[in-house]
Design an enzyme around this catalytic site. Sequence first.
Site, PDB file in Angstrom:
ATOM      1  N   HIS A  95      -1.252  -2.767  -4.238  1.00 11.91           N
ATOM      2  CA  HIS A  95      -0.704  -1.647  -3.454  1.00 11.91           C
ATOM      3  C   HIS A  95       0.821  -1.751  -3.438  1.00 11.91           C
ATOM      4  CE1 HIS A  95       0.317   0.901  -0.061  1.00 11.91           C
ATOM      5  NE2 HIS A  95      -0.872   1.459  -0.210  1.00 11.91           N
ATOM      6  N   GLU A 167      -0.437   6.157  -6.957  1.00 11.18           N
ATOM      7  CA  GLU A 167       0.253   6.331  -5.680  1.00 11.18           C
ATOM      8  C   GLU A 167       1.754   6.282  -5.913  1.00 11.18           C
ATOM      9  OE1 GLU A 167      -2.363   5.382  -2.092  1.00 11.18           O
ATOM     10  OE2 GLU A 167      -1.362   3.548  -2.649  1.00 11.18           O
TER      11      GLU A 167
HETATM   12  P1  PGA Z   1      -0.419   7.482   3.179  1.00 10.99           P
HETATM   13  O1  PGA Z   1      -0.739   6.067   2.495  1.00 10.99           O
HETATM   14  O2  PGA Z   1      -1.662   8.322   3.035  1.00 10.99           O
HETATM   15  O3  PGA Z   1      -0.116   7.152   4.597  1.00 10.99           O
HETATM   16  O4  PGA Z   1       0.737   8.064   2.439  1.00 10.99           O
HETATM   17  C1  PGA Z   1      -1.465   5.995   1.286  1.00 10.99           C
HETATM   18  C2  PGA Z   1      -1.668   4.557   0.902  1.00 10.99           C
HETATM   19  O5  PGA Z   1      -0.808   3.734   1.193  1.00 10.99           O
HETATM   20  O6  PGA Z   1      -2.690   4.193   0.288  1.00 10.99           O
END
Ligand code: PGA
Length: 258
Positions: A95, A167
């Site tokens: 992540h 992401e």
């Molecule tokens: P968020 O986080 O939906 O708060 O932007 C996504 C994540 O970190 O997986």
Amino acid sequence: MRTSLIVGNWKMFTTPAEAADLATDISRRLDGFLGIAVALAVPYTSLAVVGPILRGTGIDLGAQDLHWEDRGPYTGAISHGMLEALGCRYVLVGHSERREHFGETDHQVSLKVLAALRGGLLPILCVGEKEGDRNAGRTRAVLRRQVSRALEGIPAGSGRHLTVAYEPVWAVGTGRAASPGDASDAHQAIRRQLERLFGHEISRSVRVLYGGSVTPDNVQGFSGESEVDGVLVGGASLRGPDFVRIVRGGWERRPIVG
Ligand code: PGA
């Protein structure tokens, strides 16, 4: 065929009692809703209380990280065997918050993917470009590099146990989601890289999720893209009604792909 997957990432929020309440609320609201996969990646300290609550609901348990060794003198770390013993099915790996705040490298990420697979867990590999990369037109290059470095040494046959989450770092926790079209372009770049690594057939079986400021209000844009196989949700997953609206956000009406 790829079944849509919606994952809640609770990050460093909720005590065990709060986690129990939230998991109970989500599972009640989703009662009887089948057809797509749903998982909750909860804090380590809540795995043992949330696991029994989710059992039999169709919602899977997930963790947010793991160590790459099977056991050893790694104070504070958690192994794949510990997660598996608590009933985890999924584990997030790489992540952006781990990379940024804990200095996690592509090499460590790759060792963690291997450890997850060794333990029978389903890794959700997170990749994404920073804002500077995006502005410089380097998004695809960054994604290609992150995917290939994270998956080096993974036998092609294991590819089918993998999920990738796109992401973009600038979209995580900022309220500024990527556009569905941009997400779809990035997902195609990721899938092309998966194809180079694992071949066509296995690359088509890997789910690619979008994550970054997904809300009940923008989710339909993502579920409308055939390249987006689900979402990884942070902030909105901490509010039961919002998370459930995201799960019900049009995924079950998608054409079967793959
Ligand atoms: P968020 O986080 O939906 O708060 O932007 C996504 C994540 O970190 O997986």
